[in-house]
Scaffold this motif. Structure first.
Motif, short mmCIF file in Angstrom:
data_model
loop_
_atom_site.label_atom_id
_atom_site.label_comp_id
_atom_site.label_asym_id
_atom_site.label_seq_id
_atom_site.Cartn_x
_atom_site.Cartn_y
_atom_site.Cartn_z
N GLU A 1 0.80 -1.22 0.00
CA GLU A 1 0.00 0.00 0.00
C GLU A 1 0.83 1.27 0.00
OE1 GLU A 1 -3.09 -0.33 2.98
OE2 GLU A 1 -4.11 -1.89 1.83
N ILE B 1 0.67 3.30 -3.28
CA ILE B 1 -0.58 3.91 -3.74
C ILE B 1 -0.42 5.36 -4.22
CG2 ILE B 1 -2.90 4.67 -3.01
CD1 ILE B 1 -3.08 1.97 -1.46
N LEU C 1 1.29 5.28 -7.78
CA LEU C 1 0.86 4.37 -8.84
C LEU C 1 0.94 5.02 -10.21
CD1 LEU C 1 -2.14 2.47 -7.21
CD2 LEU C 1 -0.07 1.43 -8.15
N ILE D 1 1.24 -5.93 -7.14
CA ILE D 1 0.07 -5.07 -7.31
C ILE D 1 -1.12 -5.89 -7.79
CG2 ILE D 1 -0.91 -3.21 -8.74
CD1 ILE D 1 1.96 -1.95 -8.74
N TYR E 1 -4.58 -6.66 -5.87
CA TYR E 1 -5.83 -6.14 -6.44
C TYR E 1 -6.86 -7.25 -6.65
CZ TYR E 1 -9.10 -3.70 -9.45
OH TYR E 1 -10.24 -3.15 -9.97
N LYS F 1 -6.38 -1.23 0.13
CA LYS F 1 -6.64 0.08 -0.48
C LYS F 1 -6.23 0.10 -1.95
CE LYS F 1 -6.26 2.49 3.88
NZ LYS F 1 -5.41 3.24 4.77
N ILE F 2 -5.42 -0.87 -2.36
CA ILE F 2 -5.03 -0.99 -3.77
C ILE F 2 -6.29 -1.16 -4.62
CG2 ILE F 2 -3.93 -2.56 -5.46
CD1 ILE F 2 -1.75 -1.07 -4.15
N SER G 1 -7.62 2.09 -5.48
CA SER G 1 -6.67 3.04 -6.06
C SER G 1 -6.21 2.69 -7.47
CB SER G 1 -5.43 3.14 -5.16
OG SER G 1 -5.81 3.47 -3.85
#
Length: 188
Positions: free
Chosen positions: A65, A68, A71, A97, A101, A108-109, A112
């Protein structure tokens, strides 16, 4: 710490887990060091870019994270990386990542990562698959593309073509990972 000081400190980073972890923890503790670290990483013709990539990979492995806020920068410039020692950690970060995801755990990925980021990941991973890269970046790319293919159905079609085409010419490690990915795609 300034960018120049960080650049000098990267001279002490080597392949040892201890050194990479030390500097990854430094960057985690002082997130203001991430932008200069990325500047060094994406100064792609410099050997320190590899060392910056190693540190950034360890930072992301420890806490994905932390990437983020970066990115956009990461996905925009990752395709420029070309030194073998830098491509491997950047490809590993792509895998981290995508695994986060598409994983089951909350992150939180998931909030984001945009479609633009995913498109950049797809493009760069396919480049690594078709270019003359070592096995590790190709293996990380296979995993990333397989996961991205669950959302973008054309990705699986293209990935299967590349894996089947290159299968006989590649190493045992490539073949093992390719068999695993092909099995997953066919099962889905």
């Amino acid at each position: 710490m300034t960018k120049a000081e960080l650049y000098k400190e990267l001279s002490y980073v080597n392949h040892s887990r201890e050194k990479r972890l030390k500097y990854a923890n430094l960057v985690i503790d002082y997130p203001e060091l991430i932008p200069p670290l990325l500047d060094i990483l994406f100064g792609v013709d410099n050997e320190k870019s590899c060392r910056a990539a190693w540190v950034f990979e360890f930072m992301c492995s420890k806490n994905i994270e932390t990437i983020i806020p970066f990115l956009d920068v990461f996905t925009k410039h990752m395709s420029k990386v070309h030194l073998d020692s830098a491509v491997r950690p950047v490809a590993k970060i792509c895998e981290l990542i995508t695994k986060t995801y598409y994983g089951k755990d909350d992150s939180k990925i998931k909030d984001s990562l945009t479609s633009t980021h995913k498109e950049r990941l797809i493009e760069t991973c396919f480049d690594w698959m078709i270019n003359d890269e070592k096995v590790a970046p190709k293996a990380y790319s296979m995993v990333s593309l397989n996961l991205l293919g669950t959302e973008f159905d054309w990705v699986h079609t293209e990935l299967v073509i590349i894996l089947e085409r290159d299968f006989q010419m590649q190493s045992a490690a490539f073949k093992a990972r390719a068999r695993h990915i092909l099995k997953k795609i066919k099962k889905a």
